[in-house]
Write a protein that holds these residues in place. Structure first.
Motif, mmCIF file in Angstrom:
data_model
loop_
_atom_site.group_PDB
_atom_site.id
_atom_site.type_symbol
_atom_site.label_atom_id
_atom_site.label_comp_id
_atom_site.label_asym_id
_atom_site.label_seq_id
_atom_site.Cartn_x
_atom_site.Cartn_y
_atom_site.Cartn_z
ATOM 1 N N CYS A 165 57.607 -10.716 63.567
ATOM 2 C CA CYS A 165 57.892 -9.276 63.604
ATOM 3 C C CYS A 165 57.047 -8.598 64.673
ATOM 4 N N ASN A 166 55.764 -8.914 64.686
ATOM 5 C CA ASN A 166 54.857 -8.301 65.662
ATOM 6 C C ASN A 166 55.257 -8.635 67.094
ATOM 7 N N LYS A 167 55.679 -9.873 67.308
ATOM 8 C CA LYS A 167 56.103 -10.277 68.655
ATOM 9 C C LYS A 167 57.345 -9.482 69.068
ATOM 10 N N HIS A 168 58.296 -9.345 68.147
ATOM 11 C CA HIS A 168 59.518 -8.594 68.442
ATOM 12 C C HIS A 168 59.203 -7.128 68.741
ATOM 13 N N ILE A 169 58.355 -6.526 67.920
ATOM 14 C CA ILE A 169 57.992 -5.119 68.118
ATOM 15 C C ILE A 169 57.270 -4.935 69.452
ATOM 16 N N LYS A 170 56.384 -5.852 69.775
ATOM 17 C CA LYS A 170 55.665 -5.803 71.059
ATOM 18 C C LYS A 170 56.651 -5.908 72.227
ATOM 19 N N ASN A 171 57.642 -6.804 72.102
ATOM 20 C CA ASN A 171 58.660 -6.931 73.154
ATOM 21 C C ASN A 171 59.457 -5.643 73.309
ATOM 22 N N LEU A 172 59.816 -5.018 72.183
ATOM 23 C CA LEU A 172 60.530 -3.740 72.240
ATOM 24 C C LEU A 172 59.670 -2.681 72.927
ATOM 25 N N GLN A 173 58.395 -2.627 72.560
ATOM 26 C CA GLN A 173 57.492 -1.648 73.162
ATOM 27 C C GLN A 173 57.327 -1.889 74.661
ATOM 28 N N ASP A 174 57.138 -3.150 75.032
ATOM 29 C CA ASP A 174 56.939 -3.484 76.447
ATOM 30 C C ASP A 174 58.146 -3.118 77.308
ATOM 31 N N SER A 175 59.338 -3.125 76.711
ATOM 32 C CA SER A 175 60.564 -2.822 77.452
ATOM 33 C C SER A 175 61.225 -1.542 76.969
ATOM 34 N N LEU A 176 60.458 -0.690 76.340
ATOM 35 C CA LEU A 176 61.012 0.538 75.769
ATOM 36 C C LEU A 176 61.733 1.388 76.816
ATOM 37 N N GLN A 177 61.205 1.443 78.020
ATOM 38 C CA GLN A 177 61.828 2.242 79.085
ATOM 39 C C GLN A 177 63.224 1.746 79.431
ATOM 40 N N VAL A 178 63.447 0.444 79.305
ATOM 41 C CA VAL A 178 64.770 -0.124 79.569
ATOM 42 C C VAL A 178 65.775 0.462 78.582
ATOM 43 N N LEU A 179 65.369 0.560 77.319
ATOM 44 C CA LEU A 179 66.258 1.065 76.267
ATOM 45 C C LEU A 179 66.416 2.580 76.341
ATOM 46 N N THR A 180 65.312 3.282 76.527
ATOM 47 C CA THR A 180 65.376 4.748 76.568
ATOM 48 C C THR A 180 66.090 5.249 77.819
ATOM 49 N N ALA A 181 66.046 4.477 78.898
ATOM 50 C CA ALA A 181 66.756 4.868 80.120
ATOM 51 C C ALA A 181 68.261 4.941 79.894
ATOM 52 N N LYS A 182 68.733 4.220 78.888
ATOM 53 C CA LYS A 182 70.156 4.251 78.545
ATOM 54 C C LYS A 182 70.437 5.232 77.406
ATOM 55 N N GLY A 183 69.458 6.059 77.088
ATOM 56 C CA GLY A 183 69.651 7.083 76.071
ATOM 57 C C GLY A 183 69.459 6.613 74.644
ATOM 58 N N ALA A 184 68.823 5.452 74.458
ATOM 59 C CA ALA A 184 68.621 4.913 73.111
ATOM 60 C C ALA A 184 67.332 5.447 72.489
ATOM 61 N N TYR A 185 67.372 5.635 71.195
ATOM 62 C CA TYR A 185 66.200 6.013 70.397
ATOM 63 C C TYR A 185 65.931 4.825 69.483
ATOM 64 N N SER B 17 67.014 -7.928 76.477
ATOM 65 C CA SER B 17 68.152 -8.020 77.395
ATOM 66 C C SER B 17 69.488 -8.016 76.637
ATOM 67 N N VAL B 18 69.523 -8.615 75.449
ATOM 68 C CA VAL B 18 70.745 -8.587 74.626
ATOM 69 C C VAL B 18 70.991 -7.156 74.155
ATOM 70 N N LEU B 19 69.939 -6.475 73.701
ATOM 71 C CA LEU B 19 70.092 -5.081 73.264
ATOM 72 C C LEU B 19 70.560 -4.211 74.437
ATOM 73 N N ASP B 20 69.927 -4.380 75.578
ATOM 74 C CA ASP B 20 70.277 -3.620 76.774
ATOM 75 C C ASP B 20 71.744 -3.812 77.131
ATOM 76 N N ALA B 21 72.223 -5.055 77.053
ATOM 77 C CA ALA B 21 73.620 -5.349 77.389
ATOM 78 C C ALA B 21 74.599 -4.714 76.412
#
Length: 192
Positions: A67-87, A186-190
């Motif tokens: 869980c911690n690894k996944h959350i850290k990955n989300l945090q590290d790439s948060l700008q990728v997700l938010t740039a597409k308007g995701a919360y 990258s899967v979420l981004d796609a």
């Protein structure tokens, strides 16, 4: 004999998880309204009005390294997700103190909600009750899941992820009974 019992326990637990059917693509996302780790009211309907989509993920607790690894990955790439308007919103049954530990470990800056009564987990069909034998094995290993959740039962979520579009419909589902598996950024981004 021990190996046979262990295999039987794993198969029984796996069977219980297989019986769960997650929400599907095209389903209406259940609405919720709870305060996050910062005391901010997170109302899904309101969040969707201000964003193109929501990435909603469920995690077991700060004690789970996957869980911690996944959350850290989300945090590290948060700008990728938010740039597409995701919360991004994380949901866990753990206590507020546990969420604070999660944030300290992962540096998560997005909303994390303590689903203390499991209402969101149940609505999204990700909750399950740990088998007594598994709960006891966790306890012997130093983790009392019920205590970590501030409860008397042993309920955890399947670490699922949903992407919800602006209309409130589910457009992506990741649901795997194997708690070690999570969708990559990258899967979420796609799928945003």
């Amino acid at each position: 004999m021990k190996k046979i019992l262990l295999i039987a326990l794993v198969l029984f637990t796996t069977t219980k998880l297989f019986a769960q059917e997650p929400l599907k693509i095209g389903d209406k996302a259940p609405l919720f309204s709870l305060k996050d780790n910062n005391g901010k009211l997170i109302d899904l309907k309101s969040v969707l009005k201000g964003h193109k989509s929501v990435v909603l993920f469920f995690y077991r607790g700060q004690w789970c390294p996957f869980c911690n690894k996944h959350i850290k990955n989300l945090q590290d790439s948060l700008q990728v997700l938010t740039a597409k308007g995701a919360y991004v919103i994380g949901i866990s049954p753990e206590t507020a103190a546990g969420i604070d530990k999660t944030i300290a470990k992962t540096k998560a800056s997005f909303s994390i909600i303590s689903d203390r009564n499991y209402n969101i987990m149940k609505a999204y069909k990700v909750s399950y009750v740990m088998e007594p034998g598994l709960a006891e094995r966790y306890k012997k290993g130093g983790l009392d899941v019920a205590m970590a959740n501030g409860q008397t039962d042993y309920v955890l979520p399947v670490p699922a992820t949903y992407i919800i579009d602006k209309a409130g419909k589910i457009k992506f589902v990741f649901f795997d009974k194997d708690y070690k598996k999570r969708p990559s950024v990258s899967v979420l981004d796609a799928n945003l």
